[in-house]
Design an enzyme around this catalytic site. Structure first.
Site, PDB file in Angstrom:
ATOM      1  N   TRP A 206      -6.288  -0.909  15.138  1.00  0.00           N
ATOM      2  CA  TRP A 206      -6.669  -2.169  15.783  1.00  0.00           C
ATOM      3  C   TRP A 206      -5.491  -3.120  15.940  1.00  0.00           C
ATOM      4  O   TRP A 206      -5.596  -4.106  16.667  1.00  0.00           O
ATOM      5  CB  TRP A 206      -7.781  -2.875  14.982  1.00  0.00           C
ATOM      6  CG  TRP A 206      -7.460  -2.984  13.512  1.00  0.00           C
ATOM      7  CD1 TRP A 206      -7.876  -2.138  12.516  1.00  0.00           C
ATOM      8  CD2 TRP A 206      -6.614  -3.955  12.873  1.00  0.00           C
ATOM      9  NE1 TRP A 206      -7.342  -2.522  11.304  1.00  0.00           N
ATOM     10  CE2 TRP A 206      -6.577  -3.634  11.492  1.00  0.00           C
ATOM     11  CE3 TRP A 206      -5.886  -5.061  13.331  1.00  0.00           C
ATOM     12  CZ2 TRP A 206      -5.829  -4.378  10.575  1.00  0.00           C
ATOM     13  CZ3 TRP A 206      -5.149  -5.802  12.416  1.00  0.00           C
ATOM     14  CH2 TRP A 206      -5.135  -5.461  11.058  1.00  0.00           C
ATOM     15  N   ARG A 215       1.568   4.895  23.487  1.00  0.00           N
ATOM     16  CA  ARG A 215       2.664   5.614  22.829  1.00  0.00           C
ATOM     17  C   ARG A 215       2.281   7.082  22.568  1.00  0.00           C
ATOM     18  O   ARG A 215       3.148   7.944  22.428  1.00  0.00           O
ATOM     19  CB  ARG A 215       3.001   4.895  21.518  1.00  0.00           C
ATOM     20  CG  ARG A 215       4.237   5.366  20.865  1.00  0.00           C
ATOM     21  CD  ARG A 215       4.874   4.282  20.050  1.00  0.00           C
ATOM     22  NE  ARG A 215       4.296   4.183  18.719  1.00  0.00           N
ATOM     23  CZ  ARG A 215       4.710   3.299  17.815  1.00  0.00           C
ATOM     24  NH1 ARG A 215       5.654   2.427  18.110  1.00  0.00           N
ATOM     25  NH2 ARG A 215       4.184   3.247  16.632  1.00  0.00           N
ATOM     26  N   LYS A 230      -9.705   7.960  20.309  1.00  0.00           N
ATOM     27  CA  LYS A 230     -10.688   7.225  19.503  1.00  0.00           C
ATOM     28  C   LYS A 230     -10.035   5.920  19.057  1.00  0.00           C
ATOM     29  O   LYS A 230      -9.263   5.863  18.103  1.00  0.00           O
ATOM     30  CB  LYS A 230     -11.132   8.030  18.274  1.00  0.00           C
ATOM     31  CG  LYS A 230     -12.461   7.562  17.754  1.00  0.00           C
ATOM     32  CD  LYS A 230     -12.578   6.977  16.381  1.00  0.00           C
ATOM     33  CE  LYS A 230     -11.627   6.288  15.561  1.00  0.00           C
ATOM     34  NZ  LYS A 230     -11.899   4.880  15.286  1.00  0.00           N
ATOM     35  N   PRO A 231     -10.293   4.830  19.827  1.00  0.00           N
ATOM     36  CA  PRO A 231      -9.694   3.565  19.408  1.00  0.00           C
ATOM     37  C   PRO A 231     -10.427   3.027  18.189  1.00  0.00           C
ATOM     38  O   PRO A 231     -11.527   3.482  17.883  1.00  0.00           O
ATOM     39  CB  PRO A 231      -9.933   2.656  20.617  1.00  0.00           C
ATOM     40  CG  PRO A 231     -11.159   3.202  21.270  1.00  0.00           C
ATOM     41  CD  PRO A 231     -11.163   4.684  20.995  1.00  0.00           C
ATOM     42  N   THR A 285      -2.246   5.575   5.095  1.00  0.00           N
ATOM     43  CA  THR A 285      -1.776   6.820   4.488  1.00  0.00           C
ATOM     44  C   THR A 285      -2.958   7.602   3.919  1.00  0.00           C
ATOM     45  O   THR A 285      -3.007   8.838   4.024  1.00  0.00           O
ATOM     46  CB  THR A 285      -0.742   6.498   3.389  1.00  0.00           C
ATOM     47  OG1 THR A 285       0.302   5.739   4.001  1.00  0.00           O
ATOM     48  CG2 THR A 285      -0.143   7.749   2.784  1.00  0.00           C
ATOM     49  N   ALA A 286      -3.934   6.890   3.360  1.00  0.00           N
ATOM     50  CA  ALA A 286      -5.094   7.573   2.764  1.00  0.00           C
ATOM     51  C   ALA A 286      -5.819   8.403   3.822  1.00  0.00           C
ATOM     52  O   ALA A 286      -6.152   9.573   3.599  1.00  0.00           O
ATOM     53  CB  ALA A 286      -6.029   6.543   2.145  1.00  0.00           C
ATOM     54  N   GLY A 288      -4.571   9.362   6.728  1.00  0.00           N
ATOM     55  CA  GLY A 288      -3.622  10.373   7.213  1.00  0.00           C
ATOM     56  C   GLY A 288      -3.676  11.636   6.360  1.00  0.00           C
ATOM     57  O   GLY A 288      -3.650  12.760   6.871  1.00  0.00           O
ATOM     58  N   GLU A 305       1.540   8.511  11.876  1.00  0.00           N
ATOM     59  CA  GLU A 305       2.332   7.293  11.697  1.00  0.00           C
ATOM     60  C   GLU A 305       1.533   6.437  10.724  1.00  0.00           C
ATOM     61  O   GLU A 305       0.529   5.842  11.089  1.00  0.00           O
ATOM     62  CB  GLU A 305       2.542   6.631  13.069  1.00  0.00           C
ATOM     63  CG  GLU A 305       3.678   5.667  13.078  1.00  0.00           C
ATOM     64  CD  GLU A 305       3.197   4.250  12.980  1.00  0.00           C
ATOM     65  OE1 GLU A 305       3.201   3.736  11.843  1.00  0.00           O
ATOM     66  OE2 GLU A 305       2.816   3.670  14.004  1.00  0.00           O
ATOM     67  N   CYS A 339       2.739  -2.050  10.598  1.00  0.00           N
ATOM     68  CA  CYS A 339       3.204  -1.198   9.499  1.00  0.00           C
ATOM     69  C   CYS A 339       4.718  -1.251   9.352  1.00  0.00           C
ATOM     70  O   CYS A 339       5.250  -0.660   8.423  1.00  0.00           O
ATOM     71  CB  CYS A 339       2.685   0.218   9.650  1.00  0.00           C
ATOM     72  SG  CYS A 339       3.041   0.863  11.240  1.00  0.00           S
ATOM     73  N   GLU A 436       1.306  -2.275   0.795  1.00  0.00           N
ATOM     74  CA  GLU A 436       1.406  -3.035   2.035  1.00  0.00           C
ATOM     75  C   GLU A 436       0.363  -4.161   2.015  1.00  0.00           C
ATOM     76  O   GLU A 436      -0.827  -3.873   1.934  1.00  0.00           O
ATOM     77  CB  GLU A 436       1.052  -2.061   3.156  1.00  0.00           C
ATOM     78  CG  GLU A 436       1.817  -2.186   4.400  1.00  0.00           C
ATOM     79  CD  GLU A 436       1.397  -1.116   5.422  1.00  0.00           C
ATOM     80  OE1 GLU A 436       2.044  -1.094   6.461  1.00  0.00           O
ATOM     81  OE2 GLU A 436       0.445  -0.350   5.215  1.00  0.00           O
ATOM     82  N   PHE A 438      -0.224  -6.323   4.500  1.00  0.00           N
ATOM     83  CA  PHE A 438      -0.801  -6.394   5.855  1.00  0.00           C
ATOM     84  C   PHE A 438      -1.380  -7.776   6.151  1.00  0.00           C
ATOM     85  O   PHE A 438      -2.516  -7.930   6.630  1.00  0.00           O
ATOM     86  CB  PHE A 438      -1.873  -5.301   6.042  1.00  0.00           C
ATOM     87  CG  PHE A 438      -1.612  -4.466   7.264  1.00  0.00           C
ATOM     88  CD1 PHE A 438      -0.488  -3.662   7.346  1.00  0.00           C
ATOM     89  CD2 PHE A 438      -2.478  -4.481   8.349  1.00  0.00           C
ATOM     90  CE1 PHE A 438      -0.219  -2.894   8.476  1.00  0.00           C
ATOM     91  CE2 PHE A 438      -2.223  -3.721   9.490  1.00  0.00           C
ATOM     92  CZ  PHE A 438      -1.098  -2.929   9.543  1.00  0.00           C
TER      93      PHE A 438
END
Ligand code: SIN
Length: 536
Positions: A206, A215, A230-231, A285-286, A288, A305, A339, A436, A438
């Site tokens: 988001w 990208r 899938k946004p 990361t979790a 990912g 990413e 990030c 992070e 954020f």
């Protein structure tokens, strides 16, 4: 492998029934949570904006499968909220496995013809899409601000940044070269062909509702792949508008599909299908790691990413103004929700006090408010969960001895606004250094020597972006080489561009996006041996 209930975006979505009214979900449980006094006024303004966007044809509220705008099979919907006001901007379909399977079939069928077009034919369509994105910069920027909250000027900047990937890959489509390998035998010829991977599942976050899609989709389409996007369920509207422009640009039905809703169901369907040959993901990361494990079942290719924990090292010999300006940009872009945002500002003891003072002054001058208001530099955070995370990190730091130099609490505007914050005397034991945040919180840590700074910077599982500020050329090389990061900014806080490879080391991910290297993520290499050359 199931993804469980973890949302594929960084923070879970808010779901509910469909009402075009003020939502109370964002303001029900926080401490300083009166509705902003300007919200009635903003409500009228955003109503007008929504009507304008609807008549422009860019406010799409259905998924896109095989070139058709469609609802969820069971008619279920999710609300898209304006994080600045809590208003419902639109309702979009809450899709799951069966709609995703439809999208996979459509992408699989479309792959046959799209991959057979010449590079120049694909390039022309991508170029047309780029032109349309740019000519609708204003509407797309407004959509981004409406659903994501970033200031309009920054949102328009994202449109230009996002569109640049389409332009770049329209050009790069024509440069997918193979290779001829000198043969070891006189009667053989050896070649390398580059061919598209196939159907790609692109799961996007988001924080950049357009740029993280382009990208991925830019290079995928340029190579001849087809895509299911899938946004994030928090920001699907920009994705849908971009997909509408792709259709207008002549990108054929099924080449680009958009499904949104139940993140884990959609993710599971993409992972389970043998027809999906690659997953590309930007997010936590979790998640990912779950995707990586889930992709094993069908041995899919992956680009990930993931999260960062960017150090921003300010040496005694830095130019103070350059360091303040660069750290400010690296920290507060998108209210700290990228990030690559500086997560730890590590300052050498000789310049620490001067830097803390100048940096705090610069942070104090940043205007916070609704992204549509003139002069605003900091919008709201994406949702209540994001604010609570920031609060818990700040509480942890104060409890462990850090000092709040500026901010440190929710903004008086209420909702999900948080004060731009500077915290000094942060140590490596605090959550602010370890994970992070954020959000708009700048933690300042202190160091004595170059070696210590490098150790502190690398003391994390993440390895995405790092920044250093120094006027010593030798040091800039030494430290850059020692940093375990995929991107390094030297005397510069804004380093993302379509022409450079973006991606992380360690647990920040796999693969690179952007630049010529980003093409390889969507290409297979095929070795061909042509034998019996001497036969007449
Ligand atoms: C991200 O936050 O995931 C991307 C940031 C960028 O492209 O600069």
């Amino acid at each position: 492998m199931t993804l469980g209930r973890i949302a594929l975006a960084r923070i879970p979505a808010t779901r509910g029934t469909i009402h075009r009214l003020f939502s109370t979900t964002l303001s029900s449980s926080s401490t300083n949570r009166t509705s902003p006094p300007l919200s009635r006024h903003m409500s009228m303004k955003s109503d007008n904006l929504v009507s304008k966007l609807t008549s422009s044809g860019l406010l799409k509220t259905q998924g896109l499968i095989d070139g058709k705008w469609v609802d969820a099979h069971d008619g279920d919907t999710i609300k898209v909220l304006n994080p600045a006001t809590g208003e419902v901007v639109a309702n979009v379909p809450c899709m799951g496995q069966s709609e995703t399977n439809d999208a996979i079939s459509s992408a699989y069928d479309a792959f046959r013809s799209w991959s057979k077009l010449t590079a120049s034919e694909r390039s022309q369509r991508l170029r047309k899409w780029y032109d349309l994105l740019i000519s609708h910069k204003e509407e797309l920027g407004q959509l981004i601000t409406l659903e994501q909250g970033k200031p309009l000027k920054e949102a328009m900047g994202e449109v230009i940044y996002g569109a640049s990937f389409i332009e770049f890959y329209a050009e790069e489509a024509k440069r997918v070269y193979g290779d001829i390998i000198p043969s070891t035998l006189g009667d053989r010829r050896l070649f390398v062909l580059k061919q598209p991977v196939g159907v790609v599942g692109a799961i996007t976050p988001w924080n950049f509702p357009l740029a993280m899609i382009t990208r991925k989709v830019g290079p995928a389409l340029a190579c001849g792949c087809t895509v299911i996007v899938k946004p994030s369920e928090l920001t699907p509207l920009t994705a849908l508008a971009a997909a509408e422009l792709a259709l207008q640009a002549g990108i054929p039905p099924g080449v680009l599909n958009v499904v949104m809703g139940k993140a884990s169901d959609i993710g599971d369907a993409l992972l389970a299908s043998p027809e999906v040959r690659k997953i590309t993901f930007t997010g936590s990361t979790a998640v990912g790691k779950k995707l990586m494990a889930g992709a094993a079942g069908t041995v899919k290719r992956l680009s990930l990413e993931l999260g960062g924990n960017a150090p921003c090292i300010v040496f005694d010999d830095a130019d103070l103004d350059v360091a303040v300006k660069g750290s400010l940009a690296a920290k507060f872009r998108n209210s700290g929700q990228t990030c690559v945002c500086a997560n730890r500002i590590i300052v050498q003891e000789g310049i620490y006090d001067k830097f803390a003072d100048a940096f705090s002054k610069a942070v104090q001058s940043m205007q916070v408010g609704d992204g549509f208001s003139e002069g605003v530099m900091q919008g709201p955070l994406i949702n209540e969960a994001a604010v609570q995370k920031v609060e818990s990190f700040v509480e942890d730091a104060i409890f462990k001895g850090a000092k709040v130099l500026l901010g440190g609490k929710r903004h008086s505007l209420g909702m999900t606004f948080y004060e731009p914050t500077v915290i000094s005397d942060v140590t490596e034991a605090m959550l602010l250094s370890r994970e992070e945040v954020f959000g708009p919180v700048a933690p300042l840590l202190r160091f004595k020597t170059e070696e210590e700074a490098i150790l502190m910077a690398n003391n994390t599982k993440a390895g995405l972006a790092a920044y250093i500020f120094t006027n010593n050329v030798q040091r800039s090389w030494r430290v850059t080489e020692a940093l375990e990061y995929g991107l390094v900014g030297v005397n510069e806080g804004l380093i993302s561009t379509e022409v450079a490879p973006f991606g992380g080391l360690k647990q920040s991910g796999l693969g690179r996006e952007g630049s010529k290297y980003g093409m390889d993520e969507y290409l297979e290499m095929k070795y061909v041996c042509l034998g019996d050359m001497n036969r007449k």
